[in-house]
Motif scaffolding. Structure first.
Motif, mmCIF file in Angstrom:
data_model
loop_
_atom_site.group_PDB
_atom_site.id
_atom_site.type_symbol
_atom_site.label_atom_id
_atom_site.label_comp_id
_atom_site.label_asym_id
_atom_site.label_seq_id
_atom_site.Cartn_x
_atom_site.Cartn_y
_atom_site.Cartn_z
ATOM 1 N N VAL A 251 0.832 -1.196 0.000
ATOM 2 C CA VAL A 251 0.000 0.000 0.000
ATOM 3 C C VAL A 251 0.871 1.252 0.000
ATOM 4 N N GLY A 252 1.862 1.284 0.876
ATOM 5 C CA GLY A 252 2.718 2.449 0.962
ATOM 6 C C GLY A 252 3.471 2.718 -0.326
ATOM 7 N N ALA A 253 3.990 1.657 -0.938
ATOM 8 C CA ALA A 253 4.717 1.827 -2.192
ATOM 9 C C ALA A 253 3.803 2.340 -3.298
ATOM 10 N N PHE A 254 2.595 1.807 -3.342
ATOM 11 C CA PHE A 254 1.649 2.250 -4.366
ATOM 12 C C PHE A 254 1.347 3.737 -4.218
ATOM 13 N N LEU A 255 1.039 4.186 -3.015
ATOM 14 C CA LEU A 255 0.671 5.585 -2.813
ATOM 15 C C LEU A 255 1.826 6.517 -3.151
ATOM 16 N N ALA A 256 3.034 6.149 -2.734
ATOM 17 C CA ALA A 256 4.195 6.986 -3.043
ATOM 18 C C ALA A 256 4.482 6.998 -4.540
ATOM 19 N N ASN A 257 4.422 5.829 -5.161
ATOM 20 C CA ASN A 257 4.713 5.738 -6.592
ATOM 21 C C ASN A 257 3.633 6.436 -7.422
ATOM 22 N N LEU A 258 2.383 6.361 -6.956
ATOM 23 C CA LEU A 258 1.296 6.990 -7.694
ATOM 24 C C LEU A 258 1.471 8.511 -7.709
ATOM 25 N N ALA A 259 1.740 9.081 -6.556
ATOM 26 C CA ALA A 259 1.933 10.532 -6.502
ATOM 27 C C ALA A 259 3.094 10.955 -7.389
ATOM 28 N N GLU A 260 4.189 10.205 -7.334
ATOM 29 C CA GLU A 260 5.346 10.527 -8.165
ATOM 30 C C GLU A 260 5.014 10.402 -9.649
ATOM 31 N N ALA A 261 4.260 9.360 -10.004
ATOM 32 C CA ALA A 261 3.922 9.134 -11.407
ATOM 33 C C ALA A 261 3.015 10.235 -11.955
ATOM 34 N N VAL A 262 2.020 10.646 -11.186
ATOM 35 C CA VAL A 262 1.100 11.684 -11.652
ATOM 36 C C VAL A 262 1.831 13.009 -11.814
ATOM 37 N N HIS A 263 2.647 13.375 -10.838
ATOM 38 C CA HIS A 263 3.381 14.633 -10.941
ATOM 39 C C HIS A 263 4.407 14.567 -12.076
ATOM 40 N N GLY A 264 5.018 13.404 -12.275
ATOM 41 C CA GLY A 264 5.944 13.259 -13.389
ATOM 42 C C GLY A 264 5.244 13.398 -14.726
ATOM 43 N N ALA A 265 4.054 12.811 -14.843
ATOM 44 C CA ALA A 265 3.284 12.933 -16.083
ATOM 45 C C ALA A 265 2.907 14.383 -16.348
ATOM 46 N N ALA A 266 2.557 15.097 -15.286
ATOM 47 C CA ALA A 266 2.168 16.500 -15.438
ATOM 48 C C ALA A 266 3.323 17.362 -15.914
ATOM 49 N N ASP A 267 4.538 16.927 -15.647
ATOM 50 C CA ASP A 267 5.701 17.691 -16.093
ATOM 51 C C ASP A 267 5.896 17.629 -17.602
ATOM 52 N N SER A 268 5.415 16.542 -18.229
ATOM 53 C CA SER A 268 5.665 16.353 -19.659
ATOM 54 C C SER A 268 4.412 16.492 -20.518
ATOM 55 N N ALA A 269 3.245 16.261 -19.960
ATOM 56 C CA ALA A 269 1.998 16.309 -20.733
ATOM 57 C C ALA A 269 1.362 17.689 -20.636
ATOM 58 N N VAL A 270 0.498 18.006 -21.603
ATOM 59 C CA VAL A 270 -0.214 19.283 -21.547
ATOM 60 C C VAL A 270 -1.465 19.202 -20.695
ATOM 61 N N ALA A 271 -1.937 17.966 -20.419
ATOM 62 C CA ALA A 271 -3.144 17.801 -19.613
ATOM 63 C C ALA A 271 -3.189 16.378 -19.074
#
Length: 360
Positions: free
Chosen positions: A139-159
């Motif tokens: 659970v902990g790994a998922f939550l940490a990885n999810l937040a990192e993945a979403v913020h990382g995607a936002a850095d490269s995508a327009v939406a």
């Protein structure tokens, strides 16, 4: 005449790379993924008629040619050449491409090359969460990885885009779920989850959307056949946080989507796919949206997926509807031509360039 500028298609998918038989073409034409009823054809729809009207001449055929002749010409040219001819004649200068749908679809660079246009990526949140779950054992790994993945995607995508829409009403709750509820939901989802299992838990969907809001990137929400007014609480709760919400595919509740766009400064409404589905009746749908929403809050999209024809039909019907509505108001003396051209440019491209931070 209202001279509509080149279009920014603020939501679409890639086009199929493979040759299509009649059944596959019709499944995509119908937009349902299924076959037409026995003895019928999806060519006998507003979309089917629009393909024969607007796409046939782009492939060297007469308008309204029979479906069999159209498909034969498509096969003769080949999937790549027919796709290039259609996309390059669509009048779309910029594509914002959702890279999440399954299937053998063109990538963002491939779509740009085929259409001789600019293209940018939209990241699908649910797919991103499912990919994170496939590689997170706790659970902990998922939550940490999810937040990192979403913020990382936002850095490269327009939406960022959420396709769960209103299928799970609880996911549109007006406040973020509590940490305990989120951890419990993650535990339930990960427990015995087979790889690739879809995310449907409303608590996790809500959590995912709130992570997206925290990035500051525009968040597209697929309304589908649900009533957008169910998002009123979420819209109120996210006002002032710096993230724009864009309501996609609001037909048959396009008036409600336009109302939300008028009620909240950070909410925008998509007008394209509703017009494509109504075909010859698109002008009345567009007029209803323009009656409800400020003109700076409406954005064109084709909503296209799979068939390059859907880009052409979406763009052409939008232009025809815009000309019919705004041109009619100019002829009636309600609007001047300069204002009509300015508003056409806003809805066609300008609003999308502002919302998504695109170069003008």
């Amino acid at each position: 005449m209202i001279d509509t500028p080149s279009l920014v298609d603020h939501y679409c998918r890639g086009v199929l790379r493979t040759e299509l038989g009649l059944g596959t073409f019709e499944a995509h034409l119908g937009g349902t993924g299924g076959a037409p009823a026995p003895g019928t054809t999806f060519f006998d729809t507003q979309t089917g008629f629009a393909v024969r009207r607007w796409c046939a001449p782009l492939l060297g055929l007469e308008a309204h040619c029979p479906p069999a002749r159209y498909l034969a010409r498509r096969r003769e040219l080949g999937v790549l050449e027919s796709g290039r001819r259609l996309l390059r004649a669509s009048g779309i200068s910029t594509y914002l491409v959702d890279t999440g749908p399954p299937g053998d679809l063109t990538s963002v660079p491939e779509t740009a090359a085929a259409g001789m246009a600019d293209a940018h990526e939209i990241v699908r949140l649910e797919l991103l969460a499912e990919q994170v779950a496939d590689t997170s054992g706790t659970v902990g790994a998922f939550l940490a990885n999810l937040a990192e993945a979403v913020h990382g995607a936002a850095d490269s995508a327009v939406a960022l885009t959420s396709v769960a829409g209103l299928r799970h009403p609880a996911s549109a709750a007006p406040e973020p779920p509590g940490p305990g509820g989120v951890r419990a939901a993650v535990g339930r989802w990960l427990d015995g989850r087979p790889p690739g299992a879809r995310l449907t838990d409303p608590v996790l969907l809500s959590h995912l959307r709130w992570i997206a809001v925290a990035t500051g990137r525009p968040l597209q929400i697929h309304v589908g056949a649900g009533d957008p007014l169910a998002l009123s609480g979420f819209a109120a709760a996210t006002e002032g946080l710096g993230t724009d919400l864009v309501l996609l595919h609001g037909c048959p509740y396009h008036r409600h989507a336009a109302y939300l766009a008028s009620a909240f400064p950070h909410v925008y409404a998509d007008v394209g796919p509703a017009l494509a589905r109504t075909g010859a009746g698109a002008a009345s749908v567009l007029a209803e949206a323009l009656e409800r929403a400020p003109f700076g809050k409406l954005l064109f999209s084709s909503g296209a997926r799979g068939l390059p024809e859907s880009h052409v039909v979406g763009a052409r019907i939008f232009r025809e509807a815009l000309e019919g509505v705004l041109g009619g108001w100019v002829r009636d003396g309600a609007w001047c031509r300069a204002d009509a051209r300015r508003v056409a440019g806003m809805v066609a491209a300008g609003n999308a360039r502002r919302v998504y931070g695109l170069a003008g």
